[in-house]
Structure formats: structure tokens, C-alpha cells
Design an enzyme around this catalytic site. Structure first.
Site, short mmCIF file in Angstrom:
data_model
loop_
_atom_site.label_atom_id
_atom_site.label_comp_id
_atom_site.label_asym_id
_atom_site.label_seq_id
_atom_site.Cartn_x
_atom_site.Cartn_y
_atom_site.Cartn_z
N SER A 108 56.87 4.76 23.74
CA SER A 108 56.62 5.31 22.40
C SER A 108 56.62 4.23 21.33
O SER A 108 57.36 3.26 21.41
CB SER A 108 57.73 6.32 22.08
OG SER A 108 57.73 6.63 20.71
N TYR A 130 50.50 6.18 17.19
CA TYR A 130 50.06 7.24 16.29
C TYR A 130 49.06 6.63 15.31
O TYR A 130 48.94 5.41 15.21
CB TYR A 130 51.25 7.81 15.51
CG TYR A 130 52.22 8.61 16.36
CD1 TYR A 130 51.84 9.84 16.90
CD2 TYR A 130 53.51 8.14 16.60
CE1 TYR A 130 52.74 10.57 17.67
CE2 TYR A 130 54.40 8.89 17.37
CZ TYR A 130 54.01 10.09 17.90
OH TYR A 130 54.88 10.82 18.66
N THR A 156 48.44 9.42 20.50
CA THR A 156 48.94 10.80 20.39
C THR A 156 48.46 11.39 19.07
O THR A 156 48.71 10.82 18.00
CB THR A 156 50.48 10.82 20.45
OG1 THR A 156 50.88 10.24 21.68
CG2 THR A 156 51.01 12.24 20.36
N LYS A 254 46.21 11.88 23.74
CA LYS A 254 47.25 12.83 24.15
C LYS A 254 47.36 13.94 23.10
O LYS A 254 47.39 13.66 21.90
CB LYS A 254 48.58 12.08 24.28
CG LYS A 254 49.80 12.92 24.59
CD LYS A 254 50.97 12.02 24.98
CE LYS A 254 52.26 12.76 25.19
NZ LYS A 254 52.96 13.09 23.96
N HIS A 278 52.77 18.44 22.92
CA HIS A 278 53.90 17.59 22.51
C HIS A 278 55.23 18.19 22.98
O HIS A 278 56.25 18.12 22.29
CB HIS A 278 53.90 17.42 20.98
CG HIS A 278 54.30 16.04 20.52
ND1 HIS A 278 53.42 15.13 20.01
CD2 HIS A 278 55.51 15.42 20.49
CE1 HIS A 278 54.06 14.02 19.67
NE2 HIS A 278 55.33 14.17 19.96
C1 LIG Z 1 62.80 14.03 22.25
C2 LIG Z 1 61.34 13.83 22.38
C3 LIG Z 1 60.72 12.75 21.74
C4 LIG Z 1 59.35 12.57 21.86
N1 LIG Z 1 58.74 11.49 21.25
C5 LIG Z 1 57.41 11.28 21.45
C6 LIG Z 1 56.78 10.13 20.92
O1 LIG Z 1 57.40 9.29 20.28
N2 LIG Z 1 55.45 9.98 21.15
C7 LIG Z 1 54.72 10.91 21.86
O2 LIG Z 1 53.52 10.73 22.05
N3 LIG Z 1 55.31 12.00 22.36
C8 LIG Z 1 56.63 12.20 22.19
N4 LIG Z 1 57.23 13.29 22.74
C9 LIG Z 1 56.45 14.21 23.57
C10 LIG Z 1 56.46 13.74 25.02
O3 LIG Z 1 55.69 12.57 25.21
C11 LIG Z 1 55.88 14.82 25.94
O4 LIG Z 1 54.64 15.22 25.42
C12 LIG Z 1 56.79 16.01 26.11
O5 LIG Z 1 58.13 15.65 26.20
C13 LIG Z 1 56.36 16.77 27.37
O6 LIG Z 1 57.12 17.92 27.55
P1 LIG Z 1 58.40 17.99 28.50
O7 LIG Z 1 59.51 17.38 27.74
O8 LIG Z 1 58.57 19.45 28.71
O9 LIG Z 1 58.08 17.22 29.76
C14 LIG Z 1 58.59 13.48 22.61
C15 LIG Z 1 59.23 14.53 23.28
C16 LIG Z 1 60.60 14.70 23.17
C17 LIG Z 1 61.27 15.83 23.91
#
Ligand SMILES: Cc1cc2nc3c(=O)[nH]c(=O)nc-3n(C[C@H](O)[C@H](O)[C@H](O)COP(=O)(O)O)c2cc1C
Length: 391
Positions: A108, A130, A156, A254, A278
Site C-alpha cells: 500500500s 492512489y 486503486t 483495482k 475495497h
Molecule cells: C484495514 C484495511 C486497510 C486497507 N488499505 C488499503 C490500501 O491502503 N490500499 C488499497 O488499495 N486497499 C486497501 N484495503 C483494501 C484491501 O486491499 C482489499 O481490497 C480488502 O481488504 C479485501 O477484502 P478482505 O479484507 O475481505 O480480503 C484495505 C483494507 C483493509 C481491511
């Protein structure tokens, strides 16, 4: 020392809740508004069943595949998550675990560790960006990623800056200084083992974002980086095509849920797209990605690599996604819970659980290769599939 091995991701989640301070645990849970998408991401996997065989099952099974020009030992990619303070080694521990299990690492923009450190731990790192900071700044970040040896970019696009959830948002301090440490100390002291893991390394999470730093400048705080992103006008499709043209390697978009958007992503020359909401942290009420996946895979899957992201907790979830047209899945919370419980070994534990589950399903479904999976292997209830934005 107590045995830290866990047998399912649900067990890891329960242990993570006990191990880390409530604000850290709540930050991992996340979710937006009423949590509709968060809940349905997982529930939708439960709505799908299997159509198993009982004889003629293959003695040997292969689940290896390729995504973004990289070899994967199984169809799983670490999704980028910007959660700091889960574990002192943070993304480096996750990256090492992924390396040891033959998988790529999504890093990330909001990570606590630099891309250089993470690439050293996993040469197959995909850096997530981003639309933030302006074109010159984004070009600088791409140049840094190239110099660091990053193998691909994940852009993303699904974020709406929604800032409320019915169960409350965790307190995230602007900076870790003495004042905030005192404020958070009751929480930290209620989780002594977690607190000790930082204290013994003299490594208090400083909540800065090293991958968002300008060349030669100190890394901005989490909120500083968030503000930069928030105040940037959202990108047009031309902007995204421009960003894609600045990176000559594998490029993933994404956050896609609709067929029309998937076609635009294909047309701008992306290597891959991630069907994702997300993890339910975005526009609440967006359908679960697994329901939207088949229409998107059908429309563009032969021209762009389609991966599924959201709600994966078991090997059987991975198999369901692949059967519905995904080349691989991305996982977020599942590995964060493993990391919280047992660092690198906890992430490896989660990956081993997924591998074991995939293998068991392939045996039951009589598949010797992961590519043989298809919709006929599933029980799909009427009304399950969602097609958004088709002509
Ligand atoms: C705590 C947290 C932080 C996240 N931070 C980012 C991020 O910085 N960039 C991003 O593209 N997605 C982020 N996501 C989304 C994840 O990449 C992913 O899409 C998501 O966790 C998938 O769902 P799951 O947790 O059910 O596997 C984040 C998700 C969570 C739970």
C-alpha cells in the site's frame, strides 16, 4: 510458549481481537456506513455450493498460475493494506511470508515500511497507488518504484472518503508522540504482549507513510498523506490512461464492479483488473465482488487478467472465485489477522490454510489443475449473479 498455530482464519481473527488494542483491531475490521458490503462480501461465498465427485479423483493437483507476469504457487495475491501498528515488522513480515510461499506482495501507498525494504523481502512486489499528489508527484513515485525493483503497479480507484460507520471509527492519532502514547496507554497496557513486541525493539509505530515522501523529504504522517489524496480532483479515464502510459510494466486497476468500467480498463491497456469493493470499506451497498465477477470475466477475461478481491477467508472461497472466472484472488483481512497473531509465521499460517483448503476442494471436485475449474463445479442459487453496466 503457547502454540501459536491456528487451524482456520476465523480462529486467527478471534486471537487477533484478543492480542491487539481495540483501536488496531477495529482499524482492521474497517467497513463503511452500515457495513452492508462488508457483510455481504463473505455471505455471498457461503451462498455458493460445490458439485463434488467421489471417484476418479486426481492423486496429484497443481494450483500454480501466473498473474501480472509473475508466477504464483497458488492463485492468491497479498492485497495492499495501509494498516500500521498491527505488528512491528509490518509489511516486511508479510512480504517475507509471501516470498516463502511463492506469492507476490501488494504494498500500500499508506504502508509503514518503505518499498525498498519490502522489495528486498519480496522481489515480486506490486506497489499500490492512489490518484494523489498531482502528475509530477505520481511520476516521481513511479520512478522510485522502478528504481526499487517493483514489478507492477496497482492503481486503486474505489474510494469515496466516507467517514462514518455505525459501530464507530477507531481513534488514529496524527503522530505518535508522548501525549498520544499516554492517551493510548490504557489500550496498550491492556494488550501487554502486543505492547512488549514493540517495546523490546524500541520501535513504536510512528504512523508515517514512507512511500508518500517527496525525494529527500521526511515521510508525511498518515493524515498528511490522506489529506494530499483527499484534496486531489478525482481522475478521468484520460488521466488513468495517462498514468498507465507512464509505467511500462504490468499495471492493475483495482476496484472495478461494472462491465462498462472493466471494458474501459481493458481499452486503456491494463494488464489486470481487480473486481473489488475495497473489502466493504467503500460505497456501502456495492454488491459483493464474487457476484459481479462472472459478468466481468465473461466480457473481458480473455483480454485482461481478472482477479477477485473481498471476503476470502478459506481455500474454498478461492476455488469458488476461480470457478467463476478469476485468475486469482487477493486477500486483505485474512493475512492481517495472521500478522497480528504471530507476525510472519502467522501470515504463513494463513497462506497454508488457504493452500490446504484449495487442495481439498480440487480433490473433491476431481481437478488436477486449477485451470480446470468452471461454473459447473458450483451450485449457484437463482438471482446470485449481478451484471452491472452491460450494454
Ligand atoms: C484495514 C484495511 C486497510 C486497507 N488499505 C488499503 C490500501 O491502503 N490500499 C488499497 O488499495 N486497499 C486497501 N484495503 C483494501 C484491501 O486491499 C482489499 O481490497 C480488502 O481488504 C479485501 O477484502 P478482505 O479484507 O475481505 O480480503 C484495505 C483494507 C483493509 C481491511
Amino acid at each position: 510458549m503457547a502454540n501459536k498455530w491456528f487451524e482456520t482464519v476465523a480462529v486467527a481473527q478471534r486471537r487477533a481481537e484478543k492480542r491487539v488494542p481495540s483501536s488496531v483491531y477495529n482499524a482492521i475490521i474497517g467497513g463503511a456506513e452500515k457495513g452492508l458490503s462488508l457483510a455481504s462480501n463473505q455471505r455471498s461465498f457461503d451462498d455458493l455450493g460445490f458439485a463434488p465427485h467421489v471417484a476418479g479423483l486426481p492423486a496429484e493437483r497443481s494450483m500454480a498460475t501466473r498473474v501480472m507476469g509473475l508466477d504464483l504457487s497458488m492463485p492468491v495475491i497479498i492485497s495492499p493494506t495501509g494498516v500500521q501498528a498491527v505488528h512491528p515488522e509490518g509489511e516486511v513480515a508479510v512480504a517475507r511470508a509471501a516470498t516463502n510461499r511463492g506469492l507476490p506482495m501488494g504494498l500500500s501507498s499508506f504502508a509503514s515500511r518503505s518499498m525498498e525494504e519490502v522489495v528486498a523481502a519480496n522481489p515480486n512486489t506490486l506497489f499500490q497507488m492512489y490518484w494523489s499528489g498531482g502528475r509530477d508527484v505520481m511520476v516521481q513515485r513511479l520512478e522510485r518504484a522502478r528504481a526499487a525493483g517493483v514489478k507492477g503497479i496497482i492503481l486503486t480507484l474505489d474510494w469515496t472518503f466516507s467517514n462514518g460507520r455505525d459501530w464507530g471509527s477507531p481513534f488514529i492519532p496524527e503522530k505518535m508522540n508522548l501525549r498520544t502514547m499516554i492517551k493510548l496507554s490504557p489500550q496498550a497496557l491492556s494488550r501487554p504482549r502486543w505492547f512488549w513486541s514493540y517495546l523490546r525493539l524500541l520501535d513504536i509505530p510512528d504512523l508515517t507513510t514512507p512511500n508518500m515522501a517527496a525525494p529527500g523529504a521526511a515521510p508525511p504522517t498518515f493524515f498528511g498523506a490522506y489529506y494530499e489524496w483527499m484534496t486531489m480532483p478525482p481522475p478521468s479515464w484520460d488521466d488513468i490512461a495517462w498514468l498507465r502510459s507512464q509505467w511500462d510494466g504490468p499495471f492493475m486497476v483495482k476496484g472495478v464492479c461494472r462491465v462498462d468500467d472493466a471494458k474501459r480498463v481493458r481499452d486503456l491497456g491494463a494488464t489486470a483488473l481487480s473486481v473489488s469493493n475495497h473489502g466493504g470499506n467503500n460505497l456501502d451497498g456495492t454488491p459483493s465482488p464474487i457476484r459481479a465477477l462472472p459478468a466481468i470475466a465473461e466480457a473481458v477475461g480473455s483480454e485482461v487478467e481478472v482477479v477477485l478481491d473481498g471476503g476470502v477467508r478459506r481455500g474454498s472461497d478461492v476455488v469458488k472465485a476461480v470457478a467463476l472466472g478469476a485468475r486469482a484472488v487477493m486477500i486483505g483481512r485474512a493475512y492481517l489477522w495472521g500478522l497480528a497473531v504471530n507476525g510472519q509465521a502467522g501470515v504463513e499460517n494463513v497462506l497454508d490454510i488457504l493452500r490446504g483448503g484449495i487442495d481439498a476442494c480440487m480433490l473433491g471436485l476431481a481437478k488436477s489443475d486449477i485451470s480446470e475449474l468452471g461454473p459447473d463445479d458450483l451450485v449457484i442459487p437463482p438471482g446470485f449473479l449481478v451484471t452491472l453496466g452491460a450494454d
